[in-house]
Design an enzyme around this catalytic site. Structure first.
Site, PDB file in Angstrom:
ATOM      1  N   ASP A 164       0.791  -1.091   0.088  1.00 45.13           N
ATOM      2  CA  ASP A 164       0.174   0.011  -0.004  1.00 45.13           C
ATOM      3  C   ASP A 164       0.916   1.299   0.210  1.00 45.13           C
ATOM      4  O   ASP A 164       2.155   1.293   0.276  1.00 45.13           O
ATOM      5  CB  ASP A 164      -0.885   0.166   1.462  1.00 45.13           C
ATOM      6  CG  ASP A 164      -1.707   1.091   1.429  1.00 45.13           C
ATOM      7  OD1 ASP A 164      -2.560   1.562   0.606  1.00 45.13           O
ATOM      8  OD2 ASP A 164      -1.558   1.971   2.423  1.00 45.13           O
ATOM      9  N   LYS A 214      -8.466  -5.475  -3.309  1.00 44.81           N
ATOM     10  CA  LYS A 214      -6.989  -5.554  -3.345  1.00 44.81           C
ATOM     11  C   LYS A 214      -6.620  -7.074  -3.652  1.00 44.81           C
ATOM     12  O   LYS A 214      -5.612  -7.333  -4.007  1.00 44.81           O
ATOM     13  CB  LYS A 214      -6.314  -4.992  -2.249  1.00 44.81           C
ATOM     14  CG  LYS A 214      -6.532  -3.474  -2.188  1.00 44.81           C
ATOM     15  CD  LYS A 214      -5.584  -2.561  -1.149  1.00 44.81           C
ATOM     16  CE  LYS A 214      -5.555  -1.081  -1.501  1.00 44.81           C
ATOM     17  NZ  LYS A 214      -4.939  -0.206  -0.338  1.00 44.81           N
TER      18      LYS A 214
END
Length: 277
Positions: A15, A200
């Site tokens: 991230d 994700k």
């Protein structure tokens, strides 16, 4: 802690905001050096973010690496040349209805949309748009979804920004009004809206299959609720020290916070497969 044994990891998913970047939106030189070391031995370092492409590729160039990037939390995956390899969006007509609903019923909330490389905002001078522009260095186009997205097209993400209480209430209202959406808060004041199939973890699975790497041989780093499914999809994972308690609870490991090189600290605990020198 990392389980004992000879596991050698082959890919990293990371991230960006609150994870790779510190609180001044910078990557530490030491972390950048470690990422480049991984790139040199053939370990892909995949940037995974709710950001748009133009807010991710400059960071990749700063790192000096080449790898796919995951945009809009998995709604759009681009290869190392910037070409789309996977796209999942909200139908244009549905996105317009969401935009109209927010603009009509939630006057204090700023709603903007993202389609491929375009960021679309009704008022580019809105304080929330100006703030987001300063963070990501992206430039919005002024107008509505119907002005820029063609008939039959898709919107990869809608972003609603406003005061925390209004954003919390809007999240509930959208869940009642519209089906088939992924709606989550990436900050108390930010609400991300995407197609329900977007995640994700889905991006992790897709890229693992593309590279022929088992998910068990990958590692991930994240700091917020929208990272949990990614953290649980990889063989090893690290929640940042600045992550909320629930994120830390679900993660396998907790590293230092983003102002103290938590990504670097986690990477140093791992062994990686050397594919090239």
């Amino acid at each position: 802690m990392i389980a004992p044994g000879p596991t050698q990891y082959q890919m990293v998913f990371c991230d960006i905001d609150g994870t790779l970047l510190d609180s001044t939106n910078r990557i530490s030189p030491e972390t950048g050096q470690k990422v480049r070391e991984l790139d040199r031995i053939g370990v892909p370092f995949i940037l995974v973010s709710a950001r748009m492409p133009s807010a991710i590729f400059p960071l990749q160039r700063e790192l000096g690496i080449k790898a796919p990037v995951v945009c809009y939390s998995g709604a759009l995956i681009l290869d190392e040349h910037g070409e789309p390899v996977k796209t999942v969006g909200i139908d244009r007509e549905k996105a317009v209805r969401i935009e109209e609903f927010v603009n009509k019923e939630w006057k204090g909330v700023c709603c903007s949309a993202y389609c491929n490389r375009d960021w679309i905002a009704g008022n580019v001078h809105d304080k929330w748009i100006v703030q987001e522009q300063s963070i990501t260095a992206s430039v919005p186009k002024e107008g509505g979804i119907s002005d820029f997205v063609p008939q039959g097209g898709q919107v990869h993400k809608l972003l609603c920004m406003g005061e925390a209480e209004a954003i919390a209430d809007l999240a509930v209202a959208l869940g009642k009004r519209f089906s088939g959406l992924s709606v989550y808060r990436s900050k108390d004041t930010y609400l991300e809206i995407m197609d329900g199939a977007v995640s994700k973890s889905g991006a992790v699975r897709y890229l693992c299959k593309l590279y022929g790497i088992p998910p068990q041989a990958t590692v991930s780093f994240g700091d917020n609720f929208n990272d949990i499914d990614m953290l649980l999809a990889t063989g090893a994972c690290f929640a940042m020290g600045n992550a909320p308690p629930e994120v830390k609870r679900q993660a396998q490991n907790v590293t230092a916070d983003n102002d103290h090189e938590g990504v670097l600290a986690g990477l140093k605990q791992l062994s990686f497969v050397k594919k090239r020198i």
